[in-house]
Design an enzyme around this catalytic site. Structure first.
Site, PDB file in Angstrom:
ATOM      1  N   GLY A 208       2.240   2.936   2.509  1.00 40.70           N
ATOM      2  CA  GLY A 208       3.396   2.849   3.386  1.00 40.70           C
ATOM      3  C   GLY A 208       4.457   1.901   2.870  1.00 40.70           C
ATOM      4  O   GLY A 208       5.649   2.228   2.841  1.00 40.70           O
TER       5      GLY A 208
ATOM      6  N   GLY B 180       0.836  -1.185   0.000  1.00 37.76           N
ATOM      7  CA  GLY B 180       0.000   0.000   0.000  1.00 37.76           C
ATOM      8  C   GLY B 180       0.873   1.238   0.000  1.00 37.76           C
ATOM      9  O   GLY B 180       2.043   1.196  -0.384  1.00 37.76           O
TER      10      GLY B 180
ATOM     11  N   GLU C 206     -18.353  11.023  -0.351  1.00 33.45           N
ATOM     12  CA  GLU C 206     -18.093  10.930  -1.781  1.00 33.45           C
ATOM     13  C   GLU C 206     -18.972   9.886  -2.443  1.00 33.45           C
ATOM     14  O   GLU C 206     -19.469  10.094  -3.562  1.00 33.45           O
ATOM     15  CB  GLU C 206     -16.601  10.632  -1.994  1.00 33.45           C
ATOM     16  CG  GLU C 206     -15.727  11.824  -1.627  1.00 33.45           C
ATOM     17  CD  GLU C 206     -14.246  11.505  -1.491  1.00 33.45           C
ATOM     18  OE1 GLU C 206     -13.446  12.455  -1.374  1.00 33.45           O
ATOM     19  OE2 GLU C 206     -13.904  10.313  -1.510  1.00 33.45           O
TER      20      GLU C 206
END
Length: 446
Positions: A21, A19, A177
């Site tokens: 990180g 991901g 959203e």
């Protein structure tokens, strides 16, 4: 206990997760005299802030994802393995994969991310999927589109109304959203495509247990976001606690803990969960192997330099870490679970690995706040951006343009930026969403 790499051998660094990180940690080790192994249970890096666009047919999956091997093709010190970590042996300094293979390490960076939290009601997941992976996005898109298809064939008014009632639980950025985009789909995208129903009659509800939407935003921007949602046709239900979800809908309690508390039943066949986040189950493996402490969300409590007490060779970053930002002259502050935080932690952990190899002192993690953004719909967004002169807070059209620019800029790869820009331009001028492909049309909406 396994000995470190022999003298003269290259240091072995294992990174679990690709991901934000994990990707940044691996990139920060480019050119370093280390051998990096990235273990990822999918074969791609996912740009999660735009995952809701895949769920709502605005973008195709390859537009926001990139094969992990492609990302590291020019970094020869990185080996990418498709696999799932099922065990950690801190004493032997090794991780075990699901197929039984063991990987030895000198330094371990765990960046496994987060998953959904249903607050003890995991049985709700089958009726209200969350949005963390491409598989989640495909399933939500399937349910949304098939709900309209089922409504076109439904003759019973009550059942048709339930099919055309879309509920989003949780009014954080993802929930806001999602709700705004669902309203645009019903009122613009599907116009003229059905004969027995009017898609614009669909009802979109945003259910939030707190007192306002986007609670990480200042109250004025939260209120502005609520107003923009309502202008799009979204019904916002605040202070509404979900007490039950089943195949026919959900129960909510309004004004809980007050004498006016009351329960309301909402009939809906399409519910999306955006209310809770929990750390990856890998956090429990880390804690069991090292004695580290977990917080209430299952995140691993880390040292200021992101390592674990008693195990400086192990670092935890991203949504899996209960990390604090250490700025000189200021009290430590929790790091928010957002992509900039994960990226910065990944780079910090990699820098500290190199510092340990060189025999130097590690540095505490310092989070740089880039602000908060959320889009509500066409020409509608809110932005809270820190500047040297104080926070810059704005909403509406210019916030929407700023949101577009930021997300295009941070996408992985030139091709993805170009494709997303073209898709958004097409959608802007035509209101059309061309990623409306459902792979399993036989399965009815749940």
């Amino acid at each position: 206990m396994q000995a470190p790499s022999p003298a003269g051998a290259r240091v072995r660094v294992v990174i679990v997760g690709c991901g934000f990180g994990g990707l940044e940690a691996a990139r920060a080790l480019a050119g370093a005299p280390v051998d990096v192994t990235v273990v990822e249970k999918t074969n791609h890096h996912l740009f999660q802030p735009l995952l809701y666009q895949v769920a709502t047919a605005g973008l195709a999956a390859p537009s926001i994802a990139a094969p992990a091997r492609l990302l590291f093709r020019r970094q020869p010190n990185v080996t990418t393995l498709l696999g799932e970590v099922t065990g950690i042996d801190a004493a032997a300094r090794s991780v075990q994969l699901a197929d039984g293979e063991r990987l030895a390490y000198d330094h371990l960076i765990v960046a496994a991310g987060a998953t959904h939290s249903y607050f003890g009601h995991d049985d709700w997941a089958v009726h209200a999927p969350g949005l963390k992976t491409l598989a989640d996005a495909f399933e939500i898109r399937r349910r949304v589109l098939l709900a309209f298809e089922a409504a076109e064939r439904e003759h019973d008014p009550a059942r048709r109304r339930a099919l055309l009632t879309f509920v989003v639980i949780g009014a954080g950025p993802t929930g806001v959203e999602m709700a705004g985009t669902l309203a645009e789909i019903a009122r613009h995208t599907l116009t003229g495509e059905f004969r027995r129903i009017t898609p614009a009659d669909a009802e979109v509800l945003l259910v939030e247990g707190g007192a306002r939407v986007l609670q990480a935003m200042p109250p004025a921007l939260s209120e502005r976001a609520r107003e923009q949602l309502q202008a799009l046709g979204v019904r916002v239900r605040l202070a509404a606690l979900v007490t039950r979800i089943d195949a026919e809908g959900l129960d909510i309690t309004l004004d809980a803990n007050t004498p006016q508390a009351r329960t309301e039943r909402i009939a809906s066949r399409c519910i999306t969960w955006a209310a809770g986040v929990a750390a990856s189950p890998l956090g429990r493996l880390v804690a069991g192997a090292t004695g580290a402490t977990l917080d209430r969300a299952g995140r691993v409590q880390v040292q200021p330099d992101l390592s674990l007490p008693g195990h400086p060779e192990i670092s935890v970053v991203g949504d899996l870490a209960a990390a604090m930002s250490h700025v000189p002259g200021q009290p430590p502050k929790p790091v928010p679970g957002v992509s900039p935080g994960a990226k910065q932690m990944g780079r910090c952990a990699a820098a500290n690995v190199l510092a340990r190899i060189a025999g130097q002192a590690t540095q505490p993690f310092r989070y740089r706040d880039w602000g908060n953004l959320a889009t509500i719909g066409r020409h509608s967004a809110v932005a809270d951006v820190p500047t040297p002169f104080g926070p810059l807070r704005f909403s509406g059209y210019f916030a929407w343009l700023f949101w577009l620019f930021v997300h295009i800029f941070f996408l992985i790869g030139f091709r993805n930026r170009l494709i997303v820009l073209m898709d958004w331009a097409s959608a802007y001028w035509t209101f059309r969403r061309h990623a409306r492909v459902v792979h399993d049309v036989q399965a009815p909406p749940k």
